[in-house]
Design a protein around this motif. Sequence first.
Motif: not given
Length: 230
Positions: A27, A32-34, A37, A211-212, A216
């Motif tokens: 992330c 992205r903010n983990p 997820v 994830l890329t 979510t």
Amino acid sequence: MTDPSLSSPFDVPAALAAARATLAHTCADAGRNPADVTLVAVSKTHPAEAILPALTAGQRVFGENRVQEAQGKWPALREQFPDITLRLIGPLQTNKVREAVALFDAIDSVDRPKLAQALAEEMARQNKKIPVLIQVNTGEEPQKAGVFPREADAFVRQCREDWGLDVQGLMGIPPVDEEPAPHFALLREIARRHALPILSMGMSADYPTALTFGATHIRLGSALFGSRTP
């Protein structure tokens, strides 16, 4: 008592920590903010004693494939851990809808009108409205559940407008013999068209790629619990 059918002792807390670390690093690389997820621990075929280490390590979201199997182990676990979230990620037959609505907190495998209607009617009977995901068969594989991509837009609208289901997202499983990225991209595009916030995609073998592409919810089984023959 240890279940003799477990293939070997497996360090579930260590595996969970490793998966969370990979999630966080991936992330970060993707900007992205983990925290956005959710890691869904796929506990299908694993008995309660194999799941307990994950629960004591703080894991609270779990995925099961079969209603009957889940009924056999989760009510007792929930007495100890009442904040569990249980998601049905496997195919659901209409004759199991009543039990599924009673037990699960989300149904992630809605794939046909008959099931959608049955879920809506049962939720009304139980006065329990739970979120659902539409399963999309991005590879159009005949042996796999899920609506085909060309049918997904109409089915999402039908579930929302005709049956009033709380459709929150999509779930997909790419073909095992194909590069997963195009399938994740396709699922992301369908979700974007309907402003769906949840993308449940990516499993033990391909979750960093998912994830890329905006996953979510990632569904990890063997990465957390080791392999087991059903």
